[in-house]
Scaffold this active site. Structure first.
Site, mmCIF file in Angstrom:
data_model
loop_
_atom_site.group_PDB
_atom_site.id
_atom_site.type_symbol
_atom_site.label_atom_id
_atom_site.label_comp_id
_atom_site.label_asym_id
_atom_site.label_seq_id
_atom_site.Cartn_x
_atom_site.Cartn_y
_atom_site.Cartn_z
ATOM 1 N N ASN A 216 -1.399 0.728 6.162
ATOM 2 C CA ASN A 216 -0.522 -0.177 5.415
ATOM 3 C C ASN A 216 -0.025 -1.232 6.401
ATOM 4 O OD1 ASN A 216 1.361 -1.420 3.806
ATOM 5 N ND2 ASN A 216 2.732 0.340 3.649
ATOM 6 N N GLY A 217 -0.113 -2.506 6.021
ATOM 7 C CA GLY A 217 0.375 -3.562 6.910
ATOM 8 C C GLY A 217 -0.738 -4.522 7.281
ATOM 9 N N GLU B 56 17.936 -15.610 -11.801
ATOM 10 C CA GLU B 56 17.452 -14.233 -11.944
ATOM 11 C C GLU B 56 16.779 -14.059 -13.321
ATOM 12 O OE1 GLU B 56 16.747 -11.776 -10.301
ATOM 13 O OE2 GLU B 56 16.917 -10.003 -11.539
ATOM 14 N N GLU C 294 8.032 -12.876 -13.725
ATOM 15 C CA GLU C 294 7.302 -11.732 -13.172
ATOM 16 C C GLU C 294 6.838 -10.753 -14.239
ATOM 17 O OE1 GLU C 294 9.593 -9.634 -10.206
ATOM 18 O OE2 GLU C 294 11.397 -9.727 -11.384
ATOM 19 N N LYS D 191 6.482 -3.538 -4.935
ATOM 20 C CA LYS D 191 7.901 -3.172 -4.937
ATOM 21 C C LYS D 191 8.519 -3.358 -3.562
ATOM 22 C CE LYS D 191 11.569 -1.328 -6.847
ATOM 23 N NZ LYS D 191 12.306 -2.257 -7.722
ATOM 24 N N HIS E 118 19.760 -34.662 -13.596
ATOM 25 C CA HIS E 118 19.096 -35.161 -12.393
ATOM 26 C C HIS E 118 17.601 -34.836 -12.385
ATOM 27 C CE1 HIS E 118 23.013 -36.219 -10.893
ATOM 28 N NE2 HIS E 118 23.430 -35.034 -11.278
ATOM 29 N N ARG F 168 4.792 0.741 -6.095
ATOM 30 C CA ARG F 168 4.729 -0.206 -4.984
ATOM 31 C C ARG F 168 3.764 -1.357 -5.264
ATOM 32 N NH1 ARG F 168 6.667 2.260 -0.286
ATOM 33 N NH2 ARG F 168 5.301 1.100 1.088
ATOM 34 N N LYS G 154 12.880 -12.941 -13.855
ATOM 35 C CA LYS G 154 12.470 -11.776 -14.640
ATOM 36 C C LYS G 154 11.378 -12.177 -15.640
ATOM 37 C CE LYS G 154 14.524 -8.453 -12.838
ATOM 38 N NZ LYS G 154 14.220 -9.076 -11.590
ATOM 39 N N TRP H 141 -2.997 -2.566 -1.632
ATOM 40 C CA TRP H 141 -2.554 -3.880 -2.132
ATOM 41 C C TRP H 141 -3.220 -4.885 -1.207
ATOM 42 C CZ3 TRP H 141 0.693 -8.081 -0.755
ATOM 43 C CH2 TRP H 141 1.202 -8.808 -1.828
ATOM 44 N N CYS I 203 0.821 -1.212 0.000
ATOM 45 C CA CYS I 203 0.000 0.000 0.000
ATOM 46 C C CYS I 203 0.857 1.264 0.000
ATOM 47 C CB CYS I 203 -0.870 0.038 1.240
ATOM 48 S SG CYS I 203 -1.794 -1.473 1.501
HETATM 49 C C1 F6R Z 1 12.233 -9.061 -8.429
HETATM 50 C C2 F6R Z 1 12.299 -8.243 -7.229
HETATM 51 C C3 F6R Z 1 12.058 -8.905 -5.932
HETATM 52 C C4 F6R Z 1 12.865 -8.222 -4.813
HETATM 53 C C5 F6R Z 1 12.465 -8.810 -3.455
HETATM 54 C C6 F6R Z 1 13.311 -8.216 -2.331
HETATM 55 O O1 F6R Z 1 12.503 -8.320 -9.584
HETATM 56 O O2 F6R Z 1 12.501 -7.057 -7.294
HETATM 57 O O3 F6R Z 1 12.312 -10.262 -5.982
HETATM 58 O O4 F6R Z 1 14.225 -8.414 -5.056
HETATM 59 O O5 F6R Z 1 11.119 -8.540 -3.208
HETATM 60 O O6 F6R Z 1 13.188 -6.837 -2.284
HETATM 61 P P1 F6R Z 1 14.247 -5.930 -1.545
HETATM 62 O O7 F6R Z 1 15.518 -5.995 -2.295
HETATM 63 O O8 F6R Z 1 13.653 -4.559 -1.552
HETATM 64 O O9 F6R Z 1 14.388 -6.493 -0.158
#
Ligand code: F6R
Length: 626
Positions: free
Chosen positions: A98-99, A499, A506, A621, A522, A27, A503, A74, A2
């Site tokens: 928020n939370g 990674e 997501e 985010k 395996h 976010r 990407k 959110w 949020c």
């Molecule tokens: C993926 C991504 C997430 C963050 C994860 C941790 O692209 O951005 O996997 O890496 O949510 O976030 P931080 O680094 O803010 O703790």
């Protein structure tokens, strides 16, 4: 997660709130709303979906007054819908939250028994009820908020407004971030400074369990017991343009293209005359505002002294930051021979980790607010470890908790999918590995010089990778026909494979897995057929021949292979459906270059498929709840 914006001042609160919420869109959210107070009445408007829907709803409305709160939600408790959107209004009290309130069921039961009419499925509305009940007794909003705090369990931040006092906002933080912005005859509160930097550059970050009372003229800070707290504001020199797209179609694309500069900025403070000298790590410096003022040489001595005692390192993070941490393990173990364990924060915090004496716990978090990583650093401190945080957001919760502080220096990252925060993290991890190697006397001055020179060449090599973008775009076009993706690599390329797969998941909502190439036999080999794309990361390093054998095995089973390798390589070209060259670099720096094509291919594929690249569905985010 949020986003919250609150405003008191002479501008139209609607404009400030909408512009602030737009800056918080990164976010992630599914509904939005605002409440503005005028002449003792609250105008409350909420909408499901993006801010555009809220803006459409309010265009025909007349807004007056000097005070208001807004929110992007959110969903946690209750589906995304207009009735669950914030603000929640209960008898003159408007609240944004928020939370998570963990004991919300008990509170709800109690309120229903008392005859309360609950209008949403949220835990947030219940807090508004509690405050509305209390303010009828106290006739004072701050006291009412303070009085109910002990009834709430969980991690939450709130901002509250009351019809009977049109010159007061009360905010409380315990978990999700809140920052106060200070202006002339106006004050602000928001989840993140990005919402406010077009209005002010003076900020006060709230710590957990602090209450703030804002009027147009004054900001007063208190502990949750009502004891006044003095805190000087910090001045941030971010320009508002940093959070604009600046001609790029998406924030993510802008951030991918910013990487050469971002990685240069990440290393700049820590390289002195071609030597690594970590700058102002500030071990044991309690007040982060003083970090810029401490004597760098004294600080460097302290850092080396602390590091010389370290016998084991734990790297803790989530998601992309965790993959960076896994690369950190290879780097630190190789250059310093110190054993490194990596752990996903949500696992570490609940697995009763054994942390021996002389351990360093390094947490990596772009946002500095990730709930599990924050809990992990607290646990590490409880267990007596020295803690070091690597964050992008200075003064974030994790940064404030740690004994020592390093920064990605990447500038604001708005796209939900992390890009430049990842590559800048890899730069700092290289610097850290070199430092440990020096402290443990395993790196000679000559080796250090070579390592630093290689590092300094990375920004221009990244420019070269970016100049190949049209090939990555074409590769992305070809990828859309596949049903699934296997990303594979060995050594430092293994976390890059994960990674790359993340990407793609997501952004393009496609099933992708990252694997250590040696694991193919395996299990994953069974998946391979002509509908499965295999993305192989094959830099010219010590694992080259072994990875090429894996590539041949996959090809023999009909796998469609996209290969990334060092420079022009006829052998790799002949085996691959698509071959993408990446400039040659040392093994420790390859991940910084090889991840860029992964980012760009996922970006282009998502655009081709018509998805919202900057705000992928269901993602946030800053993950401030566990
Ligand atoms: C993926 C991504 C997430 C963050 C994860 C941790 O692209 O951005 O996997 O890496 O949510 O976030 P931080 O680094 O803010 O703790």
């Amino acid at each position: 997660m949020c986003g919250i914006v609150g405003y008191l001042g002479n501008l139209n609160p609607k404009d400030v709130i909408i512009s602030g919420l737009k800056k918080l869109e990164y976010r992630g959210y599914d509904s939005a709303g605002l409440a503005i107070l005028h002449n003792g009445e609250t105008k409350l408007i909420r909408a499901l979906g993006k801010l555009k829907s809220l803006e459409e709803k309010i265009t025909s409305e007349q807004f007056n007054g000097h005070i208001g709160i807004g929110h992007t939600r959110w969903a946690t408790h209750g589906v995304p819908s207009e009735r669950n959107a914030h603000p929640h209004k209960v008898r003159g009290i408007s609240l944004v939250h928020n939370g998570i309130i963990e004991n919300y069921l008990d509170i709800k039961e109690e309120l229903v028994k008392q005859g309360a009419k609950i209008n949403s499925d949220t835990d947030s509305e219940l807090v508004a009820h509690l405050i509305a009940n209390e303010v009828e007794i106290t006739k004072d909003l701050k006291k009412a908020v303070e009085n109910i705090l002990d009834k709430l369990k969980g991690a939450f931040s709130i901002v509250v407004m009351w019809e009977k006092n049109p010159n007061e906002l009360i905010a409380f933080k315990d978990g999700p971030p809140l920052v106060v912005g200070l202006g002339k005859s106006e004050n602000f509160v928001a989840s993140d400074v990005q919402a406010l930097i077009s209005y002010t550059n003076q900020f006060i970050y709230l710590n957990d369990r602090e209450v703030v009372q804002l009027s147009q003229e004054k900001v007063r800070l208190f502990s949750s017991q009502g004891v006044a707290i003095e805190r000087k504001p910090i001045v941030l020199n971010w320009s508002p343009e940093l959070v604009e797209k600046q001609g790029f179609s998406h924030f993510m694309l802008k951030e991918i293209y910013e990487q050469p500069r971002a990685v240069a900025m990440a290393m700049e403070p820590h390289i002195l005359n071609h030597r690594v000298v970590l700058k102002n790590v500030g071990f044991h410096e309690k007040d982060l505002h003083h970090l810029d003022q401490i004597d760098p040489l004294k600080d460097w001595e302290t850092t080396q002294k602390e590091f010389s005692k370290i016998e084991r390192i734990f790297i803790i993070a989530c998601g992309t930051s965790f993959y960076a941490g896994q690369i950190g393990k290879y780097l630190i173990e190789n250059l310093s021979q110190i054993p490194v364990e990596t752990d996903i924060a949500s696992e570490f915090r609940y697995r009763q980790p054994i942390i021996p004496k002389n351990s360093l716990v390094l947490t990596i978090s772009q946002s500095g607010e990730t709930a599990d990583t924050l809990a992990a650093i607290r646990l590490a401190k409880e267990k007596g470890a020295l803690t070091l945080s690597l964050c992008n957001v200075k003064n974030s919760s994790i940064d404030r908790e740690a004994h020592g502080h390093l920064y990605m220096n990447a500038g604001p990252e708005i796209g939900v999918a992390s890009t430049k925060a990842f590559t800048t993290t890899l730069v700092v991890l290289n610097l850290l590995a070199i430092t440990f190697g020096k402290v443990k006397k395993l790196i000679s001055e000559e080796q250090e010089l070579t390592l630093v020179q290689e590092l300094l060449s990375i920004p221009s090599k990244m420019e070269v990778v970016l100049s190949y973008d049209k090939y990555f775009q074409t590769a992305a076009e070809n990828l859309k026909k596949f049903k699934g993706f296997l990303f594979m690599g060995r050594g430092v390329s293994y976390p890059i494979a994960m990674e790359g797969a993340l990407k793609l998941k997501e952004l393009a909502y496609l099933h992708a897995e990252g694997y250590a190439a040696g694991e193919m036999k395996h299990g994953p080999l069974a998946l391979i057929d002509e509908r499965m794309a295999i993305v192989m990361i094959v830099p010219h390093d010590a694992n080259f021949e072994k990875t090429v054998s894996n590539l041949e095995e996959a090809k023999a089973r009909g796998g469609q292979i996209i290969t990334l390798g060092s420079g022009e390589n006829e052998r790799l070209k002949s085996i691959s459906l698509t071959y993408l060259p990446v400039p040659k670099a040392e093994w420790n720096l390859n991940p910084i270059l090889y991840v860029v094509p992964m980012q760009l291919m996922a970006f282009h594929l998502a655009c081709i498929l018509g998805y919202d690249v900057d705000q992928p569905r269901n993602l946030a985010k800053s993950v401030t709840v566990e």
